[in-house]
Enzyme design. Structure first.
Site, PDB file in Angstrom:
ATOM      1  NE  ARG A  66     -46.206  68.618  14.755  1.00 24.73           N
ATOM      2  CZ  ARG A  66     -46.323  68.816  13.445  1.00 24.73           C
ATOM      3  NH1 ARG A  66     -47.511  69.052  12.914  1.00 24.73           N
ATOM      4  NH2 ARG A  66     -45.275  68.759  12.659  1.00 24.73           N
ATOM      5  CG  HIS A  70     -44.210  73.024  16.054  1.00 28.22           C
ATOM      6  ND1 HIS A  70     -43.916  72.600  14.778  1.00 28.22           N
ATOM      7  CD2 HIS A  70     -44.173  71.904  16.831  1.00 28.22           C
ATOM      8  CE1 HIS A  70     -43.720  71.277  14.774  1.00 28.22           C
ATOM      9  NE2 HIS A  70     -43.888  70.844  16.008  1.00 28.22           N
ATOM     10  CG  ASN A  98     -43.517  75.043  11.907  1.00 28.64           C
ATOM     11  OD1 ASN A  98     -43.778  74.290  12.834  1.00 28.64           O
ATOM     12  ND2 ASN A  98     -42.734  76.103  12.050  1.00 28.64           N
ATOM     13  CG  HIS A 196     -46.805  62.494  20.276  1.00 28.33           C
ATOM     14  ND1 HIS A 196     -45.487  62.125  20.134  1.00 28.33           N
ATOM     15  CD2 HIS A 196     -46.887  63.765  19.797  1.00 28.33           C
ATOM     16  CE1 HIS A 196     -44.804  63.118  19.600  1.00 28.33           C
ATOM     17  NE2 HIS A 196     -45.630  64.130  19.396  1.00 28.33           N
TER      18      HIS A 196
END
Length: 328
Positions: A66, A70, A98, A196
């Site tokens: 992730r 990001h 975050n 996910h």
């Protein structure tokens, strides 16, 4: 403790603010074997050091994957997400989306190992891309070649992360629009959402689906009622600490089961469920669910390479940070 709805609403209001710079620019300068002469063992060093952490804490794989997304979604893949805030600037790292990222110690550990062997050569941005690939492959996921040659940015602004990172309750139109702004298409959205299959989510990121979907104290009609009942046993309406597995039973293993869950209306986040609201993303979900992920691993590697080229700095742009937490 009240839900941090003011943060969440703020993100939703700003999610479609246009990019102030072109993140879809060319990835000239990235290539396989970029460090062949300057740091020939770079990938072996990254993998060995990363394995030291993942063997002890496999749940770090999801936040590290992730973290790469990001980073790339804000200012491109320039390691700006790694920079600490300073007295005069609040950095991306401290933006609400975050604050749940973990694994910064892994990136710093890898960077330290590389600085010992090849000082001042390998960028933190390249480390993020390699670590994301390696953690996926270490938990039974695919392995892909990562073109290298990124350089590190010097700017990190918290509000940009608030503006540009998709919230967990985004609808399909906003998700497709945001991905398009990054040069990613609907298939990339469906494929990368498959990440996910690992990791967890806090109750507050999906509690409205169970308790207050339209503001009338109702539940999300697109969600399997039995799944809602199961989740209500874990999460109260005001729970901000409990975490739930994204892919129950195999959240530490990278597999195709995410698509089976979404197809059965058991996607945990609204941003998972809305993949069924678009012809192309729905077709991909159904295909992978029916064929047990026949093309998912190959597709995931391709989309990760594509994502890893967003807005990169190459050549003489940016810098090679000596430490990933702050600029030189």
């Amino acid at each position: 403790m009240a839900l941090p709805r003011h943060f969440v609403v703020f993100i939703l209001q700003l999610i479609l603010v246009p990019l102030a710079f072109n993140l879809c620019n060319a990835s000239h300068g990235l290539k396989n074997g970029f460090y062949r002469k300057t740091c020939p063992k770079v990938e072996a060093i990254v993998r060995k050091k990363t394995a030291e952490y993942i063997s002890k804490a496999p749940t770090l794989a999801a936040p590290l994957l992730r973290m790469h997304f990001h980073d790339c979604a804000v200012r491109g893949c320039d390691a700006s997400v790694l920079l600490n805030s300073t007295q005069n600037n609040q950095a991306e790292r401290d933006a609400f989306p975050n604050q749940s990222l973990r694994g910064f110690q892994v990136i710093n550990g890898v960077k330290s190992a590389l600085e010992d062997k090849c000082p001042g050569v390998v960028s933190c941005a390249d480390i993020l891309a390699l670590v994301a690939r390696d953690v996926v492959s270490m938990i039974k996921g695919p392995h892909w070649k990562v073109p290298l040659g990124r350089r590190d940015g010097r700017v990190s602004i918290m509000d940009e992360a608030l503006n540009l990172l998709p919230p967990p309750f985004a609808n399909i139109s906003s998700l497709k629009q945001q991905f398009a702004s990054l040069g990613l298409n609907a298939k990339d959205l469906a494929v990368l959402s498959g990440g996910h299959t690992i990791g967890t989510a806090h109750c507050f990121s999906f509690s409205d689906r169970m308790y207050n979907f339209t503001g009338q104290g109702d539940t999300d009609p697109t969600m399997d009622p039995n799944y809602i009942a199961h989740l209500k046993k874990k999460c109260s309406p005001t729970d901000v600490t409990t975490i739930v597995e994204m892919d129950p039973g195999s959240f530490k293993t990278f597999d195709e089961k995410y698509y089976t869950l979404v197809a059965k209306r058991r996607g945990l986040l609204q941003s998972d469920a809305v993949l069924l609201d678009d012809i192309e993303t729905k077709a991909y979900v159904k295909q992978q669910a029916l064929t047990h992920g026949s093309t998912f691993f190959k597709d995931f590697g391709k989309s990760m390479v594509k994502m890893g080229k967003i807005g990169v700095l190459t050549g003489h742009a940016g810098e090679i940070r000596k430490h990933c937490d702050f600029v030189n």
